[in-house]
Design an enzyme around this catalytic site. Sequence first.
Site, PDB file in Angstrom:
ATOM      1  N   SER A  67      17.098  -9.713 -18.403  1.00  0.00           N
ATOM      2  CA  SER A  67      17.473 -10.834 -19.262  1.00  0.00           C
ATOM      3  C   SER A  67      16.387 -11.276 -20.239  1.00  0.00           C
ATOM      4  O   SER A  67      16.034 -10.540 -21.143  1.00  0.00           O
ATOM      5  CB  SER A  67      17.916 -11.980 -18.355  1.00  0.00           C
ATOM      6  OG  SER A  67      18.495 -12.988 -19.129  1.00  0.00           O
ATOM      7  N   GLU A 372      22.609 -25.274 -18.494  1.00  0.00           N
ATOM      8  CA  GLU A 372      21.180 -25.493 -18.363  1.00  0.00           C
ATOM      9  C   GLU A 372      20.663 -25.766 -19.780  1.00  0.00           C
ATOM     10  O   GLU A 372      21.229 -25.258 -20.761  1.00  0.00           O
ATOM     11  CB  GLU A 372      20.505 -24.250 -17.793  1.00  0.00           C
ATOM     12  CG  GLU A 372      20.929 -23.969 -16.366  1.00  0.00           C
ATOM     13  CD  GLU A 372      20.169 -22.810 -15.762  1.00  0.00           C
ATOM     14  OE1 GLU A 372      19.437 -23.052 -14.793  1.00  0.00           O
ATOM     15  OE2 GLU A 372      20.285 -21.681 -16.249  1.00  0.00           O
ATOM     16  N   ARG A 500       8.125 -26.603 -10.684  1.00  0.00           N
ATOM     17  CA  ARG A 500       8.897 -25.768  -9.749  1.00  0.00           C
ATOM     18  C   ARG A 500       8.454 -24.308  -9.910  1.00  0.00           C
ATOM     19  O   ARG A 500       8.050 -23.898 -11.012  1.00  0.00           O
ATOM     20  CB  ARG A 500      10.402 -25.905  -9.989  1.00  0.00           C
ATOM     21  CG  ARG A 500      10.834 -25.631 -11.415  1.00  0.00           C
ATOM     22  CD  ARG A 500      12.346 -25.631 -11.556  1.00  0.00           C
ATOM     23  NE  ARG A 500      12.944 -24.426 -11.003  1.00  0.00           N
ATOM     24  CZ  ARG A 500      13.032 -23.269 -11.663  1.00  0.00           C
ATOM     25  NH1 ARG A 500      12.582 -23.146 -12.893  1.00  0.00           N
ATOM     26  NH2 ARG A 500      13.570 -22.212 -11.091  1.00  0.00           N
TER      27      ARG A 500
HETATM   28  C1  G16 Z   1      17.897 -16.912 -15.331  1.00  0.00           C
HETATM   29  C2  G16 Z   1      18.910 -17.763 -14.613  1.00  0.00           C
HETATM   30  C3  G16 Z   1      18.914 -19.156 -15.197  1.00  0.00           C
HETATM   31  C4  G16 Z   1      17.502 -19.739 -15.156  1.00  0.00           C
HETATM   32  C5  G16 Z   1      16.507 -18.794 -15.819  1.00  0.00           C
HETATM   33  C6  G16 Z   1      15.069 -19.219 -15.618  1.00  0.00           C
HETATM   34  O1  G16 Z   1      18.266 -16.793 -16.663  1.00  0.00           O
HETATM   35  O2  G16 Z   1      20.183 -17.167 -14.734  1.00  0.00           O
HETATM   36  O3  G16 Z   1      19.806 -19.930 -14.445  1.00  0.00           O
HETATM   37  O4  G16 Z   1      17.469 -20.962 -15.800  1.00  0.00           O
HETATM   38  O5  G16 Z   1      16.623 -17.503 -15.253  1.00  0.00           O
HETATM   39  O6  G16 Z   1      14.836 -19.304 -14.237  1.00  0.00           O
HETATM   40  P1  G16 Z   1      13.415 -19.579 -13.618  1.00  0.00           P
HETATM   41  O7  G16 Z   1      12.934 -20.848 -14.263  1.00  0.00           O
HETATM   42  O8  G16 Z   1      13.645 -19.714 -12.156  1.00  0.00           O
HETATM   43  O9  G16 Z   1      12.521 -18.445 -14.004  1.00  0.00           O
HETATM   44  P2  G16 Z   1      18.313 -15.380 -17.371  1.00  0.00           P
HETATM   45  O10 G16 Z   1      19.021 -15.652 -18.650  1.00  0.00           O
HETATM   46  O11 G16 Z   1      16.880 -14.951 -17.543  1.00  0.00           O
HETATM   47  O12 G16 Z   1      19.040 -14.510 -16.417  1.00  0.00           O
END
Ligand code: G16
Length: 546
Positions: A67, A372, A500
């Site tokens: 992603s 989000e 977090r």
């Molecule tokens: C993923 C999740 C999202 C999250 C993001 C960042 O997004 O699907 O729900 O907000 O990661 O997550 P973290 O802050 O835990 O790194 P994506 O679009 O990268 O798959």
Amino acid sequence: MDLLKGAVEKGCQQYPRSLQTILSYGTAGIRMRADNLDYILYRMGLLSVMFSKFRKGQVTGLMVTASHNPAEDNGVKLIDTMGEMMPIAWEKHATQLLNVGDDKLEFSLEAIVKEEGIDINIPAVVCTAMDTRPSSVQLSKAAVDGINALGGESHNYGLLTTPQLHYIVCCINTKEQYGLPTEEGYYSKLTSAFLKFNKDKRTSKYLPGLHVDLANGVSAPKIKALKAYLNDSLEINIYNDGSSGKLNYECGADFVKVGQCPPSGIDLQQGMRCASFDGDGDRIVYFYKKKDGQFALLDGDKIATLFASFLSDLVKASGLKLNLGLVQTAYANGSSTKYITEIMKVPVACVPTGVKHLHHKAGDFDIGVYFEANGHGTVLFSDAAQKSILQQASDNSLDKDTREVAGQLITAMNMINQTVGDAISDMLLVETILAYRDWTCEDWDSAYTDLPSVLLKVKVEDRTIVKTTDAERKTTSPPGLQEAIDQLMAGYKFGRAFVRPSGTEDVMRVYAEADTKENANKLAYEVGLQVYDLARGIGDKPQLPA
Ligand code: G16
């Protein structure tokens, strides 16, 4: 259990465990540098077969993508039968398979069979797809080898956006009630609804030109394909299509949201309405240049309020009594939450980061809008809500206007990919609403003013030592960290901050907002230093953002 034994023997020869570090299935699957992922993809292939058997042979999905992460990373997202993310209850099995030694793999698979009461003889089917990363082809092969080793049938769709694969899985399992299970079926469903809703549009302020940054990712070929279905009803100008730039590098939704600046490749001028997708097409943010020359971001919070107010107006005008709610995370700007609760009078729920949490919570409402702030979100309509909207549209005892509005709700519903956040579907709905309201970006943005906010990353020795509670708005460990954050927040007007551990990158995330940009920067910086000191920071100390 010969099947398990055979799969393990084959896998351990071809895909031996090459990492000894402890891994976990995080916010949205697993992701890291691509070099060591072969065995992980093989094992996730095995798991997706187990999961399909557990679902009595319904189709499950496996998407090879990292992603928003850099091009050197890769990963996997596993998909449930209705197109949602794999249930949280199954993440422990994924984590177990990620960490077990080759000699214990068979035992771990047996344990899953026993714990979940799986009939190993049920035939399994898994749909796979991948993004455009250089490593994706090889990693898809490893996943397919895992699927086939356990006797699963694999259907490889090649390059797709993540939401397209979610859509296809759902279509197959609903026996095409949700749409045709092909890429063409996806474009056709969404664009038919878009063209229908917009067929009589008469706008003076809203202009159909849109400038889209595609993060040099998989959405580039997909948006090109979509354009053929839209005729001239939406003029999409494409940037960062992967022909020269690097995936997610100085472009894409995450870059624009975090940096609060335009992506490279777009020379932002007044009057341009722009959007940025992320690397696998499941996030979108909008942006434009204000009259005073400032960059302005229309992020997931702004998209959520746009969707919620539009749907709520249609629900009221169609005479339906449906309970509409909005789901956010701690990252939602304080002004957005205030606006939604106090002005829109829509109930808001706050859940931990990760679409899986938002999606689940949105199911509590007849119509659940979830987003989000980073632009990941969609709308869910409960079965009962869908039924009553359909009934209302065809109830001849009602006046024509009421029935027509209910019909508009159905059309909007068909434009929405309800399985997961989807940049293409969200883009079509944003454009529909802006045209319907005859709004410019300024009009849309004027509903409320975001509090200045900032996001920082802090590297620590081990991010698992930081534990959170209250939908990640507070920390419970390491000792003293929350007290320090509380004290710092108290020093700033509208000061709010939280930290977090990221579930997709090896960093701690720090968020802060306050009355001015300078104060938000200072608060984030001070909180970042506390994280660095109390959670065993490594490398450079956080810097005061510019
Ligand atoms: C993923 C999740 C999202 C999250 C993001 C960042 O997004 O699907 O729900 O907000 O990661 O997550 P973290 O802050 O835990 O790194 P994506 O679009 O990268 O798959």
